[in-house]
Write an enzyme that holds these catalytic residues in place. Structure first.
Site, PDB file in Angstrom:
ATOM      1  N   VAL A 162     -43.090  21.977  72.983  1.00 46.15           N
ATOM      2  CA  VAL A 162     -42.812  22.470  71.606  1.00 46.15           C
ATOM      3  C   VAL A 162     -41.697  22.326  71.223  1.00 46.15           C
ATOM      4  CG1 VAL A 162     -43.345  24.517  70.223  1.00 46.15           C
ATOM      5  CG2 VAL A 162     -44.912  24.063  71.921  1.00 46.15           C
ATOM      6  N   TYR A 163     -40.716  22.755  72.063  1.00 47.07           N
ATOM      7  CA  TYR A 163     -39.271  22.569  71.661  1.00 47.07           C
ATOM      8  C   TYR A 163     -38.934  21.324  71.236  1.00 47.07           C
ATOM      9  CZ  TYR A 163     -34.239  22.259  72.292  1.00 47.07           C
ATOM     10  OH  TYR A 163     -32.804  22.383  72.103  1.00 47.07           O
ATOM     11  N   SER A 164     -39.282  20.339  72.105  1.00 47.38           N
ATOM     12  CA  SER A 164     -39.230  19.029  71.961  1.00 47.38           C
ATOM     13  C   SER A 164     -39.779  18.342  70.444  1.00 47.38           C
ATOM     14  CB  SER A 164     -39.667  18.256  72.984  1.00 47.38           C
ATOM     15  OG  SER A 164     -39.231  18.676  74.426  1.00 47.38           O
TER      16      SER A 164
END
Length: 256
Positions: A162-164
């Protein structure tokens, strides 16, 4: 040796620059070395931000620390107006969208929707709000916007998916910003760091670090200042004809 002051008199806003050992603080220092006045945006640690300001002021430029919640719907307007007031100016020259949040999960099923929303709200909406608010004040024929991405958006990471994704989205949305702002002489680029030695995020014994090492030409972690020097280049007058680019600072990682 004195540095060339080609940014003298310019105002740079660097988000997420409060941590002295982080990429944001390193970028702020690199810009200040060449004469820029600096807004240090930070979230919670006023003591760390004050330390960064003190270090920058030794270079003979002005720096202020401003805390604004990047999750807020008024984040952009609040930070821009506070910056203009602090420097008694109507022009902003450089924006470095560095601040981001993230957390990691062992599998898809364990990703809470509230965390998904939190990361996109902070990492994508926050920079958008800042740029929207800055447009009326961005210097034409020399304005610079530099976003900070992550190598994980290209190399893949289930725990950090998700961060990516937020960082990939930020890099993509920046292409549209460049299309609109290019005719005004304002450039928009993204710096994509690989494994960087910031507060042991990539310790040598971590499995992801070992994966990077096996795929790198330069087999080590980078430093915040090595990323900062690339940010400086893209924020400088030397890159007036460079926009819409993603510049990788990753030790020559080989990708599938």
């Amino acid at each position: 040796m004195a540095k060339d002051q080609y940014l003298a008199g310019k105002l740079a806003i660097v988000t997420g620059a409060g941590k002295p050992n982080g990429i944001g603080a390193a970028a702020a220092y690199a810009l200040a070395e060449h004469g820029a006045n600096i807004v240090i945006h930070y979230g919670k640690s006023s003591a760390a931000a004050a330390e960064t300001v003190k270090k920058i002021e030794t270079l003979g430029v002005k720096a202020v620390a401003i805390s604004v919640d990047q999750e807020s719907e008024t984040f952009g307007q609040d930070l821009i107006q506070a910056s203009l007031k602090a420097f008694n100016t109507e022009t902003i020259d450089i924006i470095i969208n560095n601040a981001a949040v993230g957390t990691f999960y062992p599998d898809i099923e364990s990703i809470p929707i509230k965390d998904f929303d939190w990361m996109f709200r902070t990492n994508v909406r926050g920079p958008l709000l800042l740029v929207q608010a800055a447009i009326p004040y961005l210097a034409s024929r020399g304005g610079r916007i530099v976003n900070i991405g992550t190598i994980l958006a290209r190399s893949g990471s289930l725990p950090g998916s998700v961060y990516s994704a937020t960082k990939a989205a930020l890099g993509t949305i920046a292409l549209g910003w460049g299309e609109q702002l290019g005719p005004k002489g304002i450039t928009v680029n993204t710096v994509v760091p690989g494994p960087i030695e910031t507060d042991n995020i990539f310790p040598e014994d971590h499995p992801m670090t070992q994966k990077f090492r096996s795929e790198q030409h330069i087999k080590r972690n980078g430093t915040p200042m090595e990323v900062a020097e690339t940010i400086l280049f893209l924020a400088s007058p030397m890159t007036a004809y460079v926009t819409g680019q993603q510049v990788y600072v990753d030790g020559g990682l080989i990708y599938p």
